[in-house]
Design an enzyme around this catalytic site. Structure first.
Site, short mmCIF file in Angstrom:
data_model
loop_
_atom_site.label_atom_id
_atom_site.label_comp_id
_atom_site.label_asym_id
_atom_site.label_seq_id
_atom_site.Cartn_x
_atom_site.Cartn_y
_atom_site.Cartn_z
N SER B 139 0.84 -1.20 0.00
CA SER B 139 0.00 0.00 0.00
C SER B 139 0.87 1.24 0.00
O SER B 139 2.01 1.22 0.49
CB SER B 139 -0.90 0.01 1.23
OG SER B 139 -1.51 1.27 1.36
N TYR B 152 -0.69 -0.25 10.74
CA TYR B 152 -0.98 -0.49 9.33
C TYR B 152 0.16 0.04 8.46
O TYR B 152 0.67 -0.66 7.58
CB TYR B 152 -2.32 0.15 8.92
CG TYR B 152 -2.72 -0.22 7.51
CD1 TYR B 152 -3.17 -1.50 7.20
CD2 TYR B 152 -2.62 0.71 6.47
CE1 TYR B 152 -3.52 -1.85 5.91
CE2 TYR B 152 -2.97 0.37 5.17
CZ TYR B 152 -3.42 -0.90 4.90
OH TYR B 152 -3.74 -1.25 3.60
N1 LIG Z 1 -8.91 -0.64 -0.28
C1 LIG Z 1 -7.88 0.18 -0.36
O1 LIG Z 1 -8.04 1.37 -0.50
C2 LIG Z 1 -6.49 -0.36 -0.28
C3 LIG Z 1 -5.45 0.52 -0.52
C4 LIG Z 1 -4.13 0.02 -0.48
C5 LIG Z 1 -3.91 -1.29 -0.19
N2 LIG Z 1 -4.95 -2.13 0.05
C6 LIG Z 1 -4.65 -3.52 0.35
O2 LIG Z 1 -5.32 -4.36 -0.56
C7 LIG Z 1 -5.53 -5.62 0.04
C8 LIG Z 1 -6.95 -6.06 -0.17
O3 LIG Z 1 -7.81 -5.21 0.56
P1 LIG Z 1 -9.26 -4.84 0.09
O4 LIG Z 1 -9.29 -3.39 -0.04
O5 LIG Z 1 -9.65 -5.66 -1.05
O6 LIG Z 1 -10.07 -5.21 1.43
P2 LIG Z 1 -11.07 -6.39 1.78
O7 LIG Z 1 -12.18 -6.42 0.84
O8 LIG Z 1 -11.35 -6.20 3.23
O9 LIG Z 1 -10.21 -7.69 1.57
C9 LIG Z 1 -9.32 -8.19 2.52
C10 LIG Z 1 -9.01 -9.61 2.15
O10 LIG Z 1 -8.07 -10.08 3.08
C11 LIG Z 1 -8.50 -11.31 3.59
N3 LIG Z 1 -8.08 -11.53 4.95
C12 LIG Z 1 -8.15 -10.72 6.00
N4 LIG Z 1 -7.73 -11.34 7.11
C13 LIG Z 1 -7.38 -12.60 6.75
C14 LIG Z 1 -6.92 -13.73 7.44
N5 LIG Z 1 -6.67 -13.71 8.75
N6 LIG Z 1 -6.68 -14.86 6.73
C15 LIG Z 1 -6.89 -14.91 5.43
N7 LIG Z 1 -7.35 -13.87 4.71
C16 LIG Z 1 -7.61 -12.72 5.38
C17 LIG Z 1 -10.01 -11.24 3.53
O11 LIG Z 1 -10.54 -12.57 3.48
P3 LIG Z 1 -11.40 -13.22 4.70
O12 LIG Z 1 -11.96 -12.11 5.51
O13 LIG Z 1 -12.41 -14.06 4.02
O14 LIG Z 1 -10.43 -14.04 5.47
C18 LIG Z 1 -10.21 -10.51 2.23
O15 LIG Z 1 -10.23 -11.41 1.16
C19 LIG Z 1 -5.12 -5.47 1.50
O16 LIG Z 1 -3.84 -6.00 1.68
C20 LIG Z 1 -5.10 -3.98 1.68
O17 LIG Z 1 -4.20 -3.63 2.71
C21 LIG Z 1 -6.24 -1.68 0.00
#
Ligand SMILES: NC(=O)c1ccc[n+]([C@@H]2O[C@H](COP(=O)([O-])OP(=O)(O)OC[C@H]3O[C@@H](n4cnc5c(N)ncnc54)[C@H](OP(=O)(O)O)[C@@H]3O)[C@@H](O)[C@H]2O)c1
Ligand SMILES: Cc1cc2nc3c(=O)[nH]c(=O)nc-3n(C[C@H](O)[C@H](O)[C@H](O)COP(=O)(O)OP(=O)(O)OC[C@H]3O[C@@H](n4cnc5c(N)ncnc54)[C@H](O)[C@@H]3O)c2cc1C
Lengths: 484, 247
Positions: B139, B152
């Site tokens: 990120s 984070y």
């Molecule tokens: N959204 C943004 O603006 C943004 C910006 C920069 C980076 N990111 C990064 O992008 C990635 C995806 O995030 P997202 O925005 O798509 O959010 P999201 O929809 O909340 O997805 C998070 C994913 O991580 C998985 N996860 C969380 N805890 C876990 C665990 N203990 N074991 C296995 N899987 C786990 C969740 O699956 P389960 O809950 O089913 O386990 C889900 O598939 C993250 O690494 C986030 O830091 C997001």
């Protein structure tokens, strides 16, 4: 002492010497027999296949074990006893060929059989029954072993030799490291007089001349090896250079006993007085392609043709003659990311002339030319899975271009078929490609049955195996799998 | 060449779900991992085609000991591995006056230790194969220690550095490591945060991340790319000013 445990997650990428094959495995390096037994016990409890590894100098997958456990035994490497009167040395399994000559040469002795590098362990040499440039004369590695200890996976220690437990001995020599752990080896060394050899180099214009000149010298030579320029075809096919070497008695050596000092054996730290050894591979690398190697091979042949004369000799140290490649550190890296494989077909004497022509032609037909070809004479022995036969071998170094793997693998299969057709043998220390059918055809059902019976006796659950053993002898039991 | 074989860790929602769907649509064989199994199944069913080539496994990345055997099982089922994509991430809200080692630990475990647990076996497998690509979704938050959520930012900085090391470690073996550093993406993670700068939807983020992965290059990039300008500015603000801002 804290017990050594097998780490659950940790993996190590372990490859063959040629770097063309590698896999990730779990890994442990016991420091002594106690740790070794504890690790074997843990692996058995987990149903984890175990492969033994010495110095990792096998070219292919002999000491590899994808997803299983590799036991690196290289720490158990002591020279236990040396008798300069009789030339008998007792060593732990992972003692190296280098440690043998460093200890024995000052007393005028040299290992009877050495491979082309001094880094392998004696147990690794036992497991492959390795041969040297004097195979036709003194036999293979197993022939110089007076006795050895085998530690079975159950912790039983079996002492065996040509006379004691001979059936175990004959299976363990050349036994691919799957019958038990070789923990102690007693070797008969050879008295060599001085520290130098008298070497004659002689160019030969084609394959027939190579065979003829080689045979003409065989009776009187202590070592005899041929080098072939595999790029040459047609009337020039098989052209190359023969090197004959003979021991020089101490009385005839001007330096006398000084020649036996290890400092006399080692090559200078710089090539041509300027290039540090460690950098040499970088200078060679640009040449390691089809065009460069065509030139290098041709130059080597023509230089010999112009300057070498039959009957004239020069002196070379034992180390210089036997282990020349060891003096270019990292030479294998010149082959690049894809690495290289070596294959070494063994062909019976009667058909070798025809077969070698076929082998080289087959390479050309596949558009893959070996960068190095080495020619030797062999003799048979009593070991169950020995590659030793009454015939000749042709070792071929074949580059594996990062994008040309399939082509090389096809060639490997074709070369294996030539060996089978001529009733020859595929040598496991150099192999990465042969299939079980080819191996069965080469070694015959009787030998394989005998080997299986010994496996059944010493390791019925199949705790010990390697990628090689599973590939070439799928009949062997393997722990954790239901069908053997 | 056969179908591409991919493991997507964190495929149950957001960016990971979009990545898995695009890959399935392109005909790849994909293993989808996450804790919420029913969502993984929905993701696979929602793919334009090829739910058949999906392997679904409920998996919590903080169950570290289970990773190694699961990795081997999946590589066996897929018949090899061309790409590992680690998307799992956790970003619980930290309130203004809250200080929570529990939440911090969770972020470190999911965002960092889970990534390491998966990338180690993948790296070993790919080094041996002399091929393959590891993609880590980090990120832009890792570029600077911002006041809002210390753990984070720390976890993403750690992941970015880890991926850089891995890239340097594996380059000579022909293995590529891609760091994707998204700005804002419309997912559960950003829900309720109001209007966010240059926000894109998960599908677009997935498209850009997979494009980086397919570029054949071993690189670290912002998603979308123009975030590099913001990162440059943020990184060059002196500390004594940065602490006074509400970034
Ligand atoms: N959204 C943004 O603006 C943004 C910006 C920069 C980076 N990111 C990064 O992008 C990635 C995806 O995030 P997202 O925005 O798509 O959010 P999201 O929809 O909340 O997805 C998070 C994913 O991580 C998985 N996860 C969380 N805890 C876990 C665990 N203990 N074991 C296995 N899987 C786990 C969740 O699956 P389960 O809950 O089913 O386990 C889900 O598939 C993250 O690494 C986030 O830091 C997001
Ligand atoms: C440059 C070069 C030149 C070579 N020249 C020759 C040559 O001229 N002639 C020739 O015959 N070979 C040659 N070889 C091949 C080499 O000699 C053999 O592959 C040898 O077996 C390597 O020994 P190692 O200790 O490295 O064993 P590894 O390669 O590590 O293992 C070889 C086998 O030994 C088994 N093993 C290892 N330790 C034990 C143990 N303690 N107990 C039981 N089994 C064990 C392993 O399971 C495996 O099956 C050459 C290799 C190189 C790299």
């Amino acid at each position: 002492m804290t017990a050594m445990t097998i780490q659950r997650g940790t993996r190590r990428v372990v490859g063959g010497f040629g770097r063309a094959v590698a896999s990730a495995a779990r890994f442990a390096a016991p420091a002594n027999e106690e740790e070794l037994l504890s690790l074997l016990g843990q692996a058995r409890a987990e149903g984890l296949p175990v492969a033994l590894r010495g110095a990792g100098r096998s070219y292919g997958d002999a000491a590899m074990n994808a997803a299983g456990l590799i036991l690196d035994l290289s720490a158990m490497n002591a020279v236990l006893d040396w008798n300069p009167e009789t030339g008998v040395m007792v060593l732990e399994g992972a003692a190296t060929i280098e440690s043998i000559w460093r200890r024995a040469l000052p007393d005028g002795w040299w290992p009877t059989v050495v491979p082309g590098t001094m880094f392998p362990t004696v147990a690794g040499c036992v497991a492959m029954n390795v041969h040297g440039k004097n195979h036709y004369r003194v036999g293979a590695f197993g022939d110089q072993v007076l006795e050895l200890d085998l530690l079975t996976v159950e912790g039983e220690k079996i002492t065996c030799g040509p006379e004691v437990n001979a059936d175990v001995f004959e299976a363990v020599i050349g036994g691919l490291g799957v019958l038990g752990v070789v923990t102690r080896v007693t070797l008969q060394l050879k008295h060599v007089g001085s520290g130098d050899l008298e070497v004659e180099a002689l160019s030969v214009p084609d394959l027939d001349a190579l065979f003829n000149e080689y045979e003409r010298r065989r009776e009187e030579a202590d070592y005899l090896v041929g080098w072939i320029d595999c790029f040459a075809r047609g009337a020039n096919l098989g052209r190359g250079v023969i090197h004959r070497a003979n021991y020089v008695p101490l009385e005839r050596h001007p330096a006398g006993a000084d020649s036996l000092d290890p400092s006399h054996q080692t090559l200078p730290d710089r090539f041509f007085g300027v290039i540090p050894r460690g950098l040499m591979w970088r200078l060679l690398k640009p040449w390691v392609n089809d065009l460069g190697m065509r030139l290098v091979n041709a130059s080597k042949y023509w230089a010999s043709r112009l300057f070498d004369r039959a009957g004239t000799t020069f002196k070379q140290s034992h180390v210089g003659f036997a282990f020349l490649l060891d003096y270019v550190p990292r030479w294998r890296d010149t082959y690049g990311l894809g690495g290289f494989i070596q294959v070494q077909p063994f062909i019976p004497a009667q058909t070798a002339r025809v077969a070698f022509r076929e082998l080289i032609e087959t390479c050309h037909e596949h558009g893959v030319i070996p960068y190095l070809g080495v020619f030797k004479r062999h003799r048979p022995d009593q070991f169950v899975l020995s590659h030793a036969i009454d015939g000749y071998s042709l070792a071929l170094d074949i580059r594996v271009p990062a994008d040309g793997r399939e082509r090389v693998w096809k060639l490997g299969e074709a070369l294996g078929d030539v060996v089978v057709r001529h009733g020859g043998r595929i040598y496991f220390a150099k192999d990465a490609l042969a299939n079980a059918g080819q191996i069965e055809a080469c070694y015959g059902p009787d030998r394989i049955e005998r080997f299986l019976a010994m496996k059944e006796r010493l390791d019925p659950n199949g705790l010990l195996s390697s990628e090689l053993s599973r590939r070439v002898l799928p009949q062997l039991p393997v722990v954790g799998t239901s069908t053997p | 060449m056969g179908a591409e074989r991919v493991i997507v860790v964190g495929a149950s929602s957001g960016i990971g779900a979009a990545i898995a769907q695009q890959l399935l649509g392109e005909g790849a064989k994909v293993a989808l991992l996450g804790r919420r199994e029913s969502l993984l199944q929905e993701v696979a069913n929602g793919a334009p085609s090829g739910a058949d080539s999906a392997i679904i496994r409920a998996h919590d990345v903080t169950d570290f000991d289970s990773v190694s055997p699961l990795f081997d099982e999946l590589v066996g089922l897929l018949g090899g591995l061309d790409k590992l994509i680690y998307v799992s991430g956790s970003m619980p809200t930290i309130e203004e006056h809250e200080y929570s080692p529990e939440k911090d630990r969770q972020m470190m475990e999911v965002n960092v230790l889970g990534a390491m647990a998966w990338m180690n076996p993948a790296a070993a497998h790919m080094e041996a194969a002399r091929a393959g690509t590891i993609i880590g979704v980090s990120s832009i938050a890792g570029e600077r220690g911002r006041r809002g959520n210390p753990a984070y930012c720390t976890s993403k900085a750690a992941m970015t550095t880890y991926l850089e090391s891995l890239r340097n470690r594996l380059h000579r073996y022909g293995v590529r490591v891609v760091t994707a550093k998204p700005g804002f993406v419309r997912t559960a993670m950003t829900e309720g945060m109001g209007d966010l700068l240059w926000i894109i939807d998960a599908k677009e983020a997935a498209r850009q991340i997979l494009k980086l992965g397919a570029s054949g290059r071993s690189i670290s990039r912002f998603v979308p790319g123009r975030w590099w300008m913001v990162a440059l500015v943020i990184r060059s603000i002196p500390s004594w000013i940065f602490r006074k801002l509400n970034l």
